[in-house]
Write an enzyme that holds these catalytic residues in place. Structure first.
Site, PDB file in Angstrom:
ATOM      1  N   CYS A   1       0.818  -1.093   0.077  1.00  0.00           N
ATOM      2  CA  CYS A   1      -0.094   0.273  -0.299  1.00  0.00           C
ATOM      3  C   CYS A   1       0.727   0.889   0.000  1.00  0.00           C
ATOM      4  O   CYS A   1       1.189   1.129   0.864  1.00  0.00           O
ATOM      5  CB  CYS A   1      -1.015   0.084   1.224  1.00  0.00           C
ATOM      6  SG  CYS A   1      -2.206   1.331   1.312  1.00  0.00           S
TER       7      CYS A   1
ATOM      8  N   CYS B   1      -4.847   6.207  -5.100  1.00  0.00           N
ATOM      9  CA  CYS B   1      -4.294   4.495  -4.420  1.00  0.00           C
ATOM     10  C   CYS B   1      -2.653   4.798  -4.800  1.00  0.00           C
ATOM     11  O   CYS B   1      -2.542   5.056  -5.784  1.00  0.00           O
ATOM     12  CB  CYS B   1      -5.456   3.613  -5.280  1.00  0.00           C
ATOM     13  SG  CYS B   1      -3.914   2.141  -4.981  1.00  0.00           S
TER      14      CYS B   1
HETATM   15  N1  LIG Z   1      -6.603  -2.589  -2.187  1.00  0.00           N
HETATM   16  C1  LIG Z   1      -5.359  -2.630  -2.585  1.00  0.00           C
HETATM   17  C2  LIG Z   1      -4.747  -2.229  -1.465  1.00  0.00           C
HETATM   18  C3  LIG Z   1      -4.297  -0.488  -0.857  1.00  0.00           C
HETATM   19  C4  LIG Z   1      -3.816   0.375  -2.177  1.00  0.00           C
HETATM   20  C5  LIG Z   1      -3.255   1.654  -1.370  1.00  0.00           C
HETATM   21  N2  LIG Z   1      -4.554   1.872  -1.072  1.00  0.00           N
HETATM   22  C6  LIG Z   1      -1.714   2.007  -2.231  1.00  0.00           C
HETATM   23  O1  LIG Z   1      -2.577   2.965  -1.712  1.00  0.00           O
HETATM   24  O2  LIG Z   1      -0.827   1.364  -2.861  1.00  0.00           O
HETATM   25  C7  LIG Z   1      -5.707  -3.850  -2.434  1.00  0.00           C
HETATM   26  O3  LIG Z   1      -5.400  -4.461  -2.335  1.00  0.00           O
HETATM   27  O4  LIG Z   1      -4.187  -4.590  -3.673  1.00  0.00           O
END
Ligand SMILES: N[C@@H](CCC[C@H](N)C(=O)O)C(=O)O
Length: 327
Positions: free
Chosen positions: A77, A228
């Site tokens: 993340c 993200c």
């Molecule tokens: N939802 C993603 C994990 C979280 C990613 C995050 N928000 C970021 O900032 O990279 C997954 O399940 O891969």
């Protein structure tokens, strides 16, 4: 059970950070998942896109575990790592650390403020793989680089990349961004399906000007988020490969929660991305739970970080003004 938390965010991608560096909480893996579902729910008093557990590491300075709001654990993340970087740097009295994550030990460091007064961190996004087996994406080929997936769309061109969590990225125009195409497609690849058995984070990227992009991500295990970090890093890489953006130069990445900068590095056949952006605290509090299903929570001793929130709002105003010129 009482749990101390810091509510924090990176680009509006918000998390509940829990410090277990000195002592692990007495939680089973199932209980960690239930805790994430309960307190990340937008109907709960807290709400968030995920939980960041900051733990001790046998070989690095600290370890991050990230649970999505649906209780699934992700390998990485990027926005969360900046929050963890801040927390661990401040706790350990250092500006540069190595944080263990599920698949890699990653360098993090405090860096020049992205906007006046906003604590800013550069985190390493790696390893990067285009091998479809690493997402996984089940197609009769090894990589997918700016190609159609007829099962998903007759028009869009996708690139699949693991950083190391899985991403599917399409460069689109404003018309597609404004439509429901991304949501429909993302829901399809994040329910039981043969292409992406583990689901995938889906990003639509709009090119703004050279080395400036807008990215919106439908996250696996969450849904649409403000931003993200791994997706913005992967998207920057994709625009270097397919849209004329430049490696080794800062790419400004705008999103619905603010902005970050990314720098794509290619060295000795290896790709790494720097993700640079805020690690902002909203409040700290103690959560009191009556039972281990975590359905009933009392939020105690809440202390707001008002100045940080005000400064971040100014960055968001600046981003909104910049994006208005592209409407
Ligand atoms: N939802 C993603 C994990 C979280 C990613 C995050 N928000 C970021 O900032 O990279 C997954 O399940 O891969």
């Amino acid at each position: 059970m009482n749990i101390e938390i810091i509510k924090c965010h990176g680009s509006g991608n918000d998390f509940i950070l829990i410090d277990e560096m000195d002592t692990l909480l007495p939680l089973t893996e199932d209980e960690r998942a239930s805790l994430a579902v309960a307190i990340c729910s937008r109907g709960s008093e807290i709400g968030g896109d995920g939980i960041l557990f900051v733990q001790g590491s046998a070989h690095a300075d600290a370890k991050m575990r990230i649970f999505n709001s649906d209780g699934s654990e992700a390998s990485m993340c990027g926005n969360g790592l900046r929050c963890v970087a801040r927390y661990a740097c401040e706790k350990l009295g250092s500006d540069k650390l190595v944080i263990e994550t599920m698949k890699a030990d990653l360098e993090v460091e405090r860096t020049e403020d992205i906007f006046d007064g906003i604590p800013t961190f550069r985190v390493e996004i790696s390893p990067v793989s285009f091998q479809l087996k690493d997402l996984p994406l089940h197609l009769e080929q090894d990589v997918l680089l700016n190609e159609k997936i007829p099962q998903l769309s007759n028009d869009l061109y996708f690139t699949a990349v693991a950083v190391p969590n899985p991403h599917l990225i399409a460069i689109v125009d404003q018309g597609i961004l404004a439509s429901d195409v991304q949501e429909t497609l993302s829901i399809g690849v994040n329910k039981p399906n043969t292409l992406f058995p583990d689901g995938v984070n889906v990003s639509f990227v709009r090119l703004l000007e050279k080395n400036h992009i807008f990215v919106r991500t439908f996250e696996r295990g969450v849904g649409y988020t403000n931003a993200c970090g791994t997706a913005m890093s992967a998207s920057s890489l994709v625009t270097c490969l397919h849209a004329g953006n430049e490696p080794e130069k800062e790419i400004s990445v705008y999103n619905n929660g603010g902005k970050v900068k990314c720098v794509v590095h290619h060295m000795d056949g290896e790709t790494k991305i720097d993700l640079i952006g805020n690690g902002t605290y909203e409040y700290k509090a103690a959560l009191q739970f009556d039972s281990m299903d975590f359905t009933s929570v009392a939020v105690l001793n809440k202390e707001e970080f008002n100045t940080e929130k005000e400064l971040y709002a100014k960055l968001q105003d600046e981003v909104a003004a910049y994006l208005t010129s592209f409407n």
